[in-house]
Design an enzyme around this catalytic site. Structure first.
Site, PDB file in Angstrom:
ATOM      1  N   VAL A   1       0.880  -1.167   0.000  1.00 58.01           N
ATOM      2  CA  VAL A   1       0.000   0.000   0.000  1.00 58.01           C
ATOM      3  C   VAL A   1       0.917   1.217   0.000  1.00 58.01           C
ATOM      4  O   VAL A   1       1.749   1.374   0.894  1.00 58.01           O
ATOM      5  CB  VAL A   1      -0.935   0.011   1.228  1.00 58.01           C
ATOM      6  N   HIS A   2       0.784   2.052  -1.034  1.00 63.48           N
ATOM      7  CA  HIS A   2       1.653   3.216  -1.189  1.00 63.48           C
ATOM      8  C   HIS A   2       0.804   4.475  -1.052  1.00 63.48           C
ATOM      9  O   HIS A   2      -0.069   4.720  -1.872  1.00 63.48           O
ATOM     10  CB  HIS A   2       2.333   3.172  -2.565  1.00 63.48           C
ATOM     11  N   LEU A   3       1.046   5.257  -0.014  1.00 59.18           N
ATOM     12  CA  LEU A   3       0.227   6.434   0.266  1.00 59.18           C
ATOM     13  C   LEU A   3       0.675   7.620  -0.578  1.00 59.18           C
ATOM     14  O   LEU A   3       1.593   8.351  -0.220  1.00 59.18           O
ATOM     15  CB  LEU A   3       0.284   6.784   1.757  1.00 59.18           C
TER      16      LEU A   3
END
Length: 156
Positions: A74-76
């Site tokens: 998960v890349h914010l």
């Protein structure tokens, strides 16, 4: 088969629509992305783990959870690494076991600068099936809205 849940609320978009060629061309892996909802009152939002498993890596702007042989990144946001952690609060511990839905990081996507380090910054959140075959992830959620914890896709 692993069910991958949404780490945050927002509108689901195809990976091809992510404003970063590395994600859009599935070089990291297949998946979908979320345009995060912005709290009208402002303030941070909590991003949760999309699967149960071990926290393989946690950075202020991204994390990887490994569960049942499946890794999910998960890349914010896009180019948020250039913010050097500013605006992010890590809640999870690298190496810890987490359940799907456990809090991982808080951030405020509405507070992101337009650019950092000469690069455009976007709040789009790619959710990537690590080591997945390009084009192998499909999702009925694309084009719709999800809440944190809603089903995004199942692993092939």
């Amino acid at each position: 088969m692993t069910q991958v849940l949404s780490p945050c609320s927002g509108r689901v978009i195809a990976m091809a629509d992510v404003p970063d060629p590395v994600f859009a061309e599935e070089m990291v892996g297949p998946g979908v992305a979320i345009e995060p909802s912005v709290d009208p009152d402002g303030g941070p939002t909590t991003v949760v783990s999309p699967i149960a498993g071990k926290v393989l890596k946690v950075l202020p702007h991204a994390f990887v959870v490994l569960g049942d042989g499946v890794g999910v990144l998960v890349h914010l946001g896009i180019n948020t690494v250039r913010l050097e952690g500013e605006g992010f609060e890590v809640l999870a511990t690298q190496g810890a076991e987490v359940a799907a839905g456990d809090p991982m990081i808080t951030w405020d996507p509405s507070a992101l600068p337009a650019s950092a380090g000469g690069q455009d910054v976007s709040p789009v959140v790619p959710v990537v099936l690590m080591d997945g075959v390009k084009g192998s992830v499909t999702s009925d959620a694309i084009g719709g809205s999800v809440a944190a914890g809603d089903l995004l896709f199942a692993t092939p």
